[in-house]
Scaffold this motif. Sequence first.
Motif: not given
Length: 451
Positions: A273-283
């Motif tokens: 969950l944390a990794g996907c939230a960060a991944l989407l936050g980058l864009t």
Amino acid sequence: MYLTDRSAPPADTGPGRRRGPRPRVAPVVLVLGTVSLITDVSSEMVTAVLPLYLVTTLGFSPLAFGTLDGVYNGVGALVQLTGGHLADRVRDHKLLAGLGYGLSALCKPLLLLAGSVGTLGTVLALERTGKGLRTAPRDALISLSTPVAHQGRAFGVHRAMDTTGAMLGPLAAFLILSAAADGYDAVFGVSACVAVLGVLVLVLFVPGRGAGTRAGTDGAERTSGPGEASGTSAPQGAGATAGPSAPGAGAARPPVRVREALALLRLPRLRALAGCAALLGLTTVSDAFVHLLLQRRAGVGEEWFTLLPLGTAVVFLLLAVPMGALADRIGRHRVFVAGHLGLLTAYALLLWAPDTGLLVPLVLALHGAFYAATDGVLPAALAGIVPEHLRASGLAIVGTSQALARFCCSLGFGAAWTMWGDGPALAGSAIGLLCCAAVTGLVLRPARRPR
């Protein structure tokens, strides 16, 4: 690795015993929603005028504005970890939330004295420090007061009330700018007074230490949902389960240590969950940049600029509760990914749609729907993953990963806009968002059950 989708219905209490109707939204959620409503009126008054004030009045470049916007979002992310851990350690979520709200209120009058990049950056960093301190404890109070099966609805109600303030804030800024001779100073002054009112409501009406945390566990059992792996347990030191503890266990438990909070990262679902939230936050381009792009693309006059956040807030308000309830029913991962696809559609309209009268309402509608499908759904997904005594720390870990990624996006987008222009910068973000959404959909997809 996936989001917690749904919870099983409450266990039968046996023949002859009836469980009376219980409200799906706890009173503490409504009170915290009121505090957030008042505070957001104050914050969004400033947020609505800040881009135009910095770029047009003070003459900041897109890179300088992107740096300040990144500071505005990134500092709170770093402090959020501290706020979440301290709230769990002292077992007083209201105290930490109150300190955060109070610090943000104190910073509003300082905007009247800031005129340079350094001074503005310092004031905004302090204001975001307050937001970072209060976010995780506040969301923990909501989560611990609500059954697992109704987490999406509870956060949807809170976000709807919060967004009501976000809707009224730009409107108040617009009216003040229209009536006051020295409009920006008047906006900052009124914002400070409203922020103080929010702190008073929190102090007077939100329950204190330990209140409300057992309310959520009475209404529903902490059981695994249909897509939840029952064999995954919490790491040693992080608690054995996210379920309710025995009465009085919270008083006997020693203070939470940093090692226990960091042990949450051993939970596969939390890491995903944390990794996907960060991944989407980058864009995910910040709201301020989206509104600046929409103003330039549609030729919106400067006097109407402060109403663009109002359009986003109206859609967010209308859809927050329905999206939260939908996430409880069909799966939070589906609604979460769908919200980002809506944001991707908004990017596409800004890039390639003809300049018509429908461009502004369409982009604002998609922008508001994106927040309705993601902002409350993300913390709701943690209810069945993180133990109660570490709930604020778990919320802080996920929220920090997302906010730091958005901080990097603001810096990168501002630099790309300065070097190549707004079109190429947005096109790069759109391509990145498409790829990240596809990866997230695969990672957070529930595992299939064998027949």
